[in-house]
Each structure stands twice: as C-alpha cells, then as structure tokens.
Design an enzyme around this catalytic site. Structure first.
Site, PDB file in Angstrom:
ATOM      1  N   THR A  19      32.905  87.564 -26.062  1.00 27.67           N
ATOM      2  CA  THR A  19      32.645  88.979 -26.065  1.00 27.67           C
ATOM      3  C   THR A  19      33.775  89.716 -24.796  1.00 27.67           C
ATOM      4  O   THR A  19      33.872  90.937 -24.707  1.00 27.67           O
ATOM      5  CB  THR A  19      31.874  89.577 -26.647  1.00 27.67           C
ATOM      6  OG1 THR A  19      30.705  89.034 -25.487  1.00 27.67           O
ATOM      7  CG2 THR A  19      31.668  89.409 -27.593  1.00 27.67           C
ATOM      8  N   ASP A  78      36.332  81.247 -21.376  1.00 28.31           N
ATOM      9  CA  ASP A  78      36.262  80.057 -22.003  1.00 28.31           C
ATOM     10  C   ASP A  78      36.483  79.615 -23.185  1.00 28.31           C
ATOM     11  O   ASP A  78      37.846  80.240 -23.704  1.00 28.31           O
ATOM     12  CB  ASP A  78      34.335  80.137 -22.070  1.00 28.31           C
ATOM     13  CG  ASP A  78      34.122  81.486 -23.314  1.00 28.31           C
ATOM     14  OD1 ASP A  78      35.099  82.340 -23.676  1.00 28.31           O
ATOM     15  OD2 ASP A  78      32.830  81.664 -23.139  1.00 28.31           O
ATOM     16  N   HIS A  94      34.585 107.693  -4.688  1.00 24.00           N
ATOM     17  CA  HIS A  94      34.170 106.480  -4.915  1.00 24.00           C
ATOM     18  C   HIS A  94      34.228 105.636  -3.958  1.00 24.00           C
ATOM     19  O   HIS A  94      33.157 104.757  -4.911  1.00 24.00           O
ATOM     20  CB  HIS A  94      35.840 106.412  -5.926  1.00 24.00           C
ATOM     21  CG  HIS A  94      36.250 107.049  -6.850  1.00 24.00           C
ATOM     22  ND1 HIS A  94      35.499 107.581  -7.789  1.00 24.00           N
ATOM     23  CD2 HIS A  94      37.397 108.108  -7.035  1.00 24.00           C
ATOM     24  CE1 HIS A  94      35.975 108.427  -8.793  1.00 24.00           C
ATOM     25  NE2 HIS A  94      37.048 109.115  -8.007  1.00 24.00           N
ATOM     26  N   CYS A 141      36.028  85.946 -22.127  1.00 24.35           N
ATOM     27  CA  CYS A 141      35.029  84.965 -23.281  1.00 24.35           C
ATOM     28  C   CYS A 141      35.335  85.438 -24.083  1.00 24.35           C
ATOM     29  O   CYS A 141      35.846  86.821 -24.628  1.00 24.35           O
ATOM     30  CB  CYS A 141      33.928  84.937 -22.387  1.00 24.35           C
ATOM     31  SG  CYS A 141      32.983  86.276 -22.233  1.00 24.35           S
ATOM     32  N   HIS A 170      38.529 104.927  -9.971  1.00 19.41           N
ATOM     33  CA  HIS A 170      37.368 104.581  -9.464  1.00 19.41           C
ATOM     34  C   HIS A 170      36.190 103.719  -8.807  1.00 19.41           C
ATOM     35  O   HIS A 170      35.467 104.044  -7.964  1.00 19.41           O
ATOM     36  CB  HIS A 170      36.630 105.750 -10.890  1.00 19.41           C
ATOM     37  CG  HIS A 170      37.119 106.939 -11.398  1.00 19.41           C
ATOM     38  ND1 HIS A 170      36.100 107.089 -12.109  1.00 19.41           N
ATOM     39  CD2 HIS A 170      38.334 107.552 -10.579  1.00 19.41           C
ATOM     40  CE1 HIS A 170      37.106 108.876 -12.664  1.00 19.41           C
ATOM     41  NE2 HIS A 170      38.595 108.501 -11.684  1.00 19.41           N
TER      42      HIS A 170
END
Length: 143
Positions: free
Chosen positions: A66, A7, A133, A64, A97
């Site tokens: 954050t 974004d 995993h 974006c 993992h």
C-alpha cells in the site's frame, strides 16, 4: 543517485521503476528486497531512510503493498520526509511544499503507468524554497 527499497508487495512495481530509471539514465542503489517472497517492510524502509538521512543519496523511492507501512517506517528516521503518493498532484505538492526526500508508493494501489509518471513528477519537481514552507518543515523537524 537514488536509494530504492521495497517489500514483496512492491517488488514487481519496483522492477518497472528500475527499468524506467535506467531508461532515464538515473543511477540508483537497490537495498532490496529481491523477490516476491514475504519479507518485513520496516527493514527496507529503514535501510533506505538511513542512507538518505546520512546524505549518501539525495532521494529515495520505497514501495510496499500500500505504501503506508514502508512510509511510516521511513519517517521514523530523523531528517526523513517520506510522502505516500497516489497521483502526480501529490508528488508535485510534496516536493514543492514539503521538500520530501523519499517517495512511497503502493504496488497494489497504483499501476505501472501511473507509478512512472509519479516518479517523474517527484524527481523533476524542485522544492519551492518559499519561506512559509521552510518554516513548516522546520516545525516538523523540531528545529
């Protein structure tokens, strides 16, 4: 080939990531956005996630402001394991993992120097294939 999306809050960092991928000879498709003009991150998170989920791209990178919102949007798509990473340890661990298939970062959280190291770590770390995993990934996917 990688699927990329961002974004407006991730646009500038994505330009750095694209240059870095080009220098490494890694092909990508940019799903947008195309400027720092305000846009809605779920649009780009969904585009990249759906393309990765369909198998058109092996992995994706989303950015974006954050990294939180765009990773949440991507994780709504079945088969996607988007991981928000702010350091190389997280990028390595999520590949080893979780077999994460999309890297999410925050353009307002990590600088370009660290971001490019995170990208390299994410792209260069294989999934461990460890049975425990695999079992946990299957639990996430409700298989």
């Amino acid at each position: 080939m990688l699927a990329l999306g961002c974004d407006h809050g991730g646009y500038e960092l994505m330009q750095e990531v694209k240059k870095h991928l080009e220098n490494r000879g890694i092909a990508y498709h940019d799903f947008g956005c195309s400027s720092t003009e305000s846009v809605d991150y779920p649009i780009y998170g969904k585009k990249v996630a759906e393309a990765v989920a369909r198998g058109e791209f092996e992995k994706g990178i989303l950015i974006c402001g954050t990294g939180i919102g765009i990773s949440i949007a991507a994780n709504k798509v079945k088969g996607i394991r988007a991981a928000l990473c702010t350091d190389c340890f997280c990028a390595e661990a999520t590949r080893l993992h979780n077999d994460a298939n999309i890297l999410a970062m925050g353009g307002r959280v990590v600088g370009p120097g660290l971001a490019l190291k995170i990208v390299d770590t994410f792209l260069d770390t294989p999934f461990s294939g460890d049975e425990r995993h695999i079992r946990r990934i299957e639990m996430i996917e409700d298989k």
